[in-house]
Design a protein around this motif. Structure first.
Motif, PDB file in Angstrom:
ATOM      1  N   GLY A  17       0.837  -1.200   0.000  1.00 25.38           N
ATOM      2  CA  GLY A  17       0.000   0.000   0.000  1.00 25.38           C
ATOM      3  C   GLY A  17       0.870   1.247   0.000  1.00 25.38           C
ATOM      4  N   GLU A  18       0.217   2.385   0.117  1.00 24.21           N
ATOM      5  CA  GLU A  18       0.939   3.658   0.138  1.00 24.21           C
ATOM      6  C   GLU A  18       1.835   3.702   1.389  1.00 24.21           C
ATOM      7  N   GLY A  19       3.027   4.267   1.230  1.00 22.23           N
ATOM      8  CA  GLY A  19       3.917   4.474   2.370  1.00 22.23           C
ATOM      9  C   GLY A  19       4.579   3.222   2.914  1.00 22.23           C
ATOM     10  N   GLY A  21       7.264   1.869   1.672  1.00 27.23           N
ATOM     11  CA  GLY A  21       8.724   1.947   1.470  1.00 27.23           C
ATOM     12  C   GLY A  21       9.226   1.083   0.330  1.00 27.23           C
ATOM     13  N   LYS A  22       8.393   0.885  -0.664  1.00 28.58           N
ATOM     14  CA  LYS A  22       8.767   0.007  -1.785  1.00 28.58           C
ATOM     15  C   LYS A  22      10.011   0.464  -2.530  1.00 28.58           C
ATOM     16  N   SER A  23      10.073   1.761  -2.821  1.00 31.92           N
ATOM     17  CA  SER A  23      11.160   2.251  -3.676  1.00 31.92           C
ATOM     18  C   SER A  23      12.532   1.903  -3.091  1.00 31.92           C
ATOM     19  N   ILE A  55       1.064   6.747 -20.681  1.00 35.52           N
ATOM     20  CA  ILE A  55      -0.248   6.303 -20.181  1.00 35.52           C
ATOM     21  C   ILE A  55      -0.327   6.543 -18.663  1.00 35.52           C
ATOM     22  N   ARG A  56       0.797   6.311 -17.976  1.00 33.67           N
ATOM     23  CA  ARG A  56       0.840   6.567 -16.522  1.00 33.67           C
ATOM     24  C   ARG A  56       0.421   8.005 -16.212  1.00 33.67           C
ATOM     25  N   ALA A  57       0.950   8.943 -17.016  1.00 37.08           N
ATOM     26  CA  ALA A  57       0.620  10.351 -16.768  1.00 37.08           C
ATOM     27  C   ALA A  57      -0.891  10.572 -16.911  1.00 37.08           C
ATOM     28  N   LEU A  75      -6.719   1.568 -18.949  1.00 39.18           N
ATOM     29  CA  LEU A  75      -5.480   2.328 -19.203  1.00 39.18           C
ATOM     30  C   LEU A  75      -4.285   1.624 -18.552  1.00 39.18           C
ATOM     31  N   ILE A  76      -4.479   1.168 -17.329  1.00 38.25           N
ATOM     32  CA  ILE A  76      -3.365   0.505 -16.626  1.00 38.25           C
ATOM     33  C   ILE A  76      -2.955  -0.779 -17.361  1.00 38.25           C
ATOM     34  N   PHE A  77      -3.946  -1.524 -17.848  1.00 41.23           N
ATOM     35  CA  PHE A  77      -3.593  -2.746 -18.591  1.00 41.23           C
ATOM     36  C   PHE A  77      -3.007  -2.425 -19.966  1.00 41.23           C
ATOM     37  N   ALA A  79      -1.068   0.130 -20.484  1.00 37.14           N
ATOM     38  CA  ALA A  79       0.319   0.450 -20.125  1.00 37.14           C
ATOM     39  C   ALA A  79       1.104  -0.839 -19.872  1.00 37.14           C
ATOM     40  N   ARG A  80       0.447  -1.803 -19.223  1.00 36.71           N
ATOM     41  CA  ARG A  80       1.117  -3.082 -18.903  1.00 36.71           C
ATOM     42  C   ARG A  80       1.459  -3.837 -20.189  1.00 36.71           C
ATOM     43  N   ALA A  81       0.539  -3.832 -21.141  1.00 39.81           N
ATOM     44  CA  ALA A  81       0.794  -4.517 -22.414  1.00 39.81           C
ATOM     45  C   ALA A  81       1.988  -3.885 -23.120  1.00 39.81           C
ATOM     46  N   ASP A 101       8.497  -2.387  -9.607  1.00 39.30           N
ATOM     47  CA  ASP A 101       7.770  -1.709  -8.542  1.00 39.30           C
ATOM     48  C   ASP A 101       6.291  -1.726  -8.920  1.00 39.30           C
ATOM     49  N   ARG A 102       5.557  -2.649  -8.359  1.00 37.76           N
ATOM     50  CA  ARG A 102       4.145  -2.938  -8.643  1.00 37.76           C
ATOM     51  C   ARG A 102       3.967  -3.654  -9.980  1.00 37.76           C
ATOM     52  N   PHE A 103       2.941  -4.514 -10.010  1.00 33.03           N
ATOM     53  CA  PHE A 103       2.593  -5.242 -11.236  1.00 33.03           C
ATOM     54  C   PHE A 103       1.116  -5.609 -11.127  1.00 33.03           C
ATOM     55  N   ALA A 106      -1.346  -5.226  -8.072  1.00 34.49           N
ATOM     56  CA  ALA A 106      -1.871  -3.889  -7.760  1.00 34.49           C
ATOM     57  C   ALA A 106      -3.206  -3.655  -8.449  1.00 34.49           C
ATOM     58  N   SER A 107      -3.396  -4.252  -9.625  1.00 36.07           N
ATOM     59  CA  SER A 107      -4.681  -4.080 -10.320  1.00 36.07           C
ATOM     60  C   SER A 107      -5.797  -4.830  -9.591  1.00 36.07           C
ATOM     61  N   TYR A 108      -5.476  -6.033  -9.066  1.00 37.08           N
ATOM     62  CA  TYR A 108      -6.473  -6.749  -8.258  1.00 37.08           C
ATOM     63  C   TYR A 108      -6.835  -5.909  -7.030  1.00 37.08           C
ATOM     64  N   ALA A 109      -5.786  -5.346  -6.390  1.00 37.83           N
ATOM     65  CA  ALA A 109      -6.012  -4.640  -5.127  1.00 37.83           C
ATOM     66  C   ALA A 109      -6.705  -3.288  -5.339  1.00 37.83           C
ATOM     67  N   TYR A 110      -6.166  -2.468  -6.254  1.00 35.92           N
ATOM     68  CA  TYR A 110      -6.683  -1.095  -6.409  1.00 35.92           C
ATOM     69  C   TYR A 110      -7.937  -1.029  -7.289  1.00 35.92           C
ATOM     70  N   GLN A 111      -7.888  -1.707  -8.447  1.00 41.03           N
ATOM     71  CA  GLN A 111      -9.053  -1.613  -9.333  1.00 41.03           C
ATOM     72  C   GLN A 111     -10.099  -2.676  -8.956  1.00 41.03           C
ATOM     73  N   GLY A 112      -9.642  -3.927  -8.757  1.00 39.67           N
ATOM     74  CA  GLY A 112     -10.571  -5.012  -8.445  1.00 39.67           C
ATOM     75  C   GLY A 112     -11.308  -4.762  -7.142  1.00 39.67           C
ATOM     76  N   ALA A 158       1.431  12.814  -3.179  1.00 37.91           N
ATOM     77  CA  ALA A 158       0.016  13.172  -3.296  1.00 37.91           C
ATOM     78  C   ALA A 158      -0.547  12.769  -4.641  1.00 37.91           C
ATOM     79  N   ASN A 159      -0.586  11.461  -4.964  1.00 40.91           N
ATOM     80  CA  ASN A 159      -1.302  11.101  -6.189  1.00 40.91           C
ATOM     81  C   ASN A 159      -2.760  10.792  -5.837  1.00 40.91           C
ATOM     82  N   ARG A 160      -3.578  10.528  -6.836  1.00 40.26           N
ATOM     83  CA  ARG A 160      -5.009  10.310  -6.601  1.00 40.26           C
ATOM     84  C   ARG A 160      -5.256   9.181  -5.612  1.00 40.26           C
ATOM     85  N   PHE A 161      -4.351   8.174  -5.613  1.00 47.57           N
ATOM     86  CA  PHE A 161      -4.584   7.009  -4.765  1.00 47.57           C
ATOM     87  C   PHE A 161      -4.243   7.297  -3.307  1.00 47.57           C
ATOM     88  N   GLU A 162      -3.222   8.155  -3.120  1.00 49.65           N
ATOM     89  CA  GLU A 162      -2.858   8.505  -1.740  1.00 49.65           C
ATOM     90  C   GLU A 162      -3.925   9.381  -1.091  1.00 49.65           C
TER      91      GLU A 162
HETATM   92  P1  TYD Z   1       3.216   5.809  -7.378  1.00 54.32           P
HETATM   93  O1  TYD Z   1       3.436   7.264  -7.153  1.00 54.32           O
HETATM   94  O2  TYD Z   1       4.270   5.022  -8.084  1.00 54.32           O
HETATM   95  O3  TYD Z   1       2.819   5.178  -5.991  1.00 54.32           O
HETATM   96  P2  TYD Z   1       3.646   4.222  -5.051  1.00 54.32           P
HETATM   97  O4  TYD Z   1       4.921   4.943  -4.720  1.00 54.32           O
HETATM   98  O5  TYD Z   1       2.733   4.037  -3.905  1.00 54.32           O
HETATM   99  O6  TYD Z   1       3.867   2.951  -5.853  1.00 54.32           O
HETATM  100  O7  TYD Z   1       1.830   5.690  -8.170  1.00 54.32           O
HETATM  101  C1  TYD Z   1       1.343   4.520  -8.628  1.00 54.32           C
HETATM  102  C2  TYD Z   1      -0.091   4.421  -8.189  1.00 54.32           C
HETATM  103  O8  TYD Z   1      -0.786   3.641  -9.131  1.00 54.32           O
HETATM  104  C3  TYD Z   1      -0.238   3.745  -6.846  1.00 54.32           C
HETATM  105  O9  TYD Z   1      -0.882   4.620  -5.944  1.00 54.32           O
HETATM  106  C4  TYD Z   1      -1.110   2.551  -7.097  1.00 54.32           C
HETATM  107  C5  TYD Z   1      -1.663   2.756  -8.479  1.00 54.32           C
HETATM  108  N1  TYD Z   1      -1.785   1.517  -9.280  1.00 54.32           N
HETATM  109  C6  TYD Z   1      -3.039   0.985  -9.523  1.00 54.32           C
HETATM  110  O10 TYD Z   1      -4.043   1.548  -9.068  1.00 54.32           O
HETATM  111  N2  TYD Z   1      -3.159  -0.157 -10.243  1.00 54.32           N
HETATM  112  C7  TYD Z   1      -2.087  -0.803 -10.782  1.00 54.32           C
HETATM  113  O11 TYD Z   1      -2.226  -1.854 -11.444  1.00 54.32           O
HETATM  114  C8  TYD Z   1      -0.789  -0.234 -10.532  1.00 54.32           C
HETATM  115  C9  TYD Z   1       0.425  -0.911 -11.090  1.00 54.32           C
HETATM  116  C10 TYD Z   1      -0.693   0.912  -9.762  1.00 54.32           C
END
Ligand code: TYD
Length: 216
Positions: A17-19, A21-23, A55-57, A75-77, A79-81, A101-103, A106-112, A158-162
């Motif tokens: 999740g957010e915060g 420390g993945k990076s 696409i990320r942007a 859009l996320i898929f 980008a993945r393709a 860093d994420r694959f 994350a789509s199951y967790a955030y979108q699903g 501060a992205n949309r997900f955070e």
């Molecule tokens: P990012 O700033 O890289 O966040 P983090 O440092 O937490 O990885 O932004 C990526 C965001 O995209 C993150 O908040 C989660 C989201 N995300 C999805 O919603 N679905 C996905 O499949 C992926 C790969 C990321």
């Protein structure tokens, strides 16, 4: 005629999740693999190739009209393709390890779960986009949403997900935990609320267990 066979590289993914420390841990994993003499591609999603980064942007952008769950997932898929085609596929084929860093988890967790699209929809997109490809190892950096969001905010992220609610973050976490529990051979659960050095030791120990690396 001599046949040259290259062993496929390994796909290693860090999720959380957010915060969480993945990076920092992505860099530690890359360093550990390189210390073993492996060639490594360090990358991230959404993004990882010029087209996928464009696409990320779009995905992380703020749109007055909003982005509905379907648009976000598609859009996320997409980008993945693109990422798979341009970077991940060729790297694995050439015997290079890929640390991402994420694959798809994350789509199951955030979108699903987070956006409520459901697991079946994501599984369809996964089959379509990835075919048989699955990560060799997923390191799940698990942290309580309260603590993770606090950390992310203090970093100024501060992205949309955070900016999402605690309820959203809890659904994300539960989905990651369920997926890890269902596939213990390919997932490692790591307590990311620990101090950084301990998280790093746990990450390197997990690499050793799963991929036969000697931890540095
Ligand atoms: P990012 O700033 O890289 O966040 P983090 O440092 O937490 O990885 O932004 C990526 C965001 O995209 C993150 O908040 C989660 C989201 N995300 C999805 O919603 N679905 C996905 O499949 C992926 C790969 C990321």
């Amino acid at each position: 005629m001599t046949e040259v066979t290259t062993t496929r590289g390994r796909l290693i993914v860090l999720e959380g999740g957010e915060g969480a420390g993945k990076s920092t841990q992505v860099r530690a994993v890359v360093a550990a693999l390189e210390a073993q003499g492996r060639r490594v591609l360090q990358t991230r999603e959404p993004g990882g190739s010029p087209l996928a980064e464009a696409i990320r942007a779009l995905v992380l952008g703020d749109w007055d009209e909003g982005i509905d769950g379907n648009t976000e997932a598609l859009l996320i898929f997409a980008a993945r393709a693109a990422h798979l085609h341009a970077r991940i596929g060729p790297a694995l084929q050439s015997g290079c390890d890929v640390v991402c860093d994420r694959f798809v988890d994350a789509s199951y967790a955030y979108q699903g779960a987070g956006r409520g699209l459901g697991m079946a929809r994501i599984a369809e997109l996964e089959r379509w986009t990835l075919g048989e490809l699955r990560p060799d190892l997923v390191l799940l950096l698990d942290i309580e949403p309260e603590l993770g969001l606090k950390r992310a905010k203090s970093r100024g992220d501060a992205n949309r997900f955070e900016a999402e609610t605690l309820e959203f973050a809890s659904k994300v976490r539960q989905t990651y935990l369920l997926r890890a529990a269902a596939n213990p051979n390919r997932y490692e659960l790591i307590d990311a609320s620990q101090p950084l050095e301990q998280v790093q030791s746990a990450v390197l120990a997990a690499l050793t267990r799963h991929l036969g690396l000697v931890a540095a």
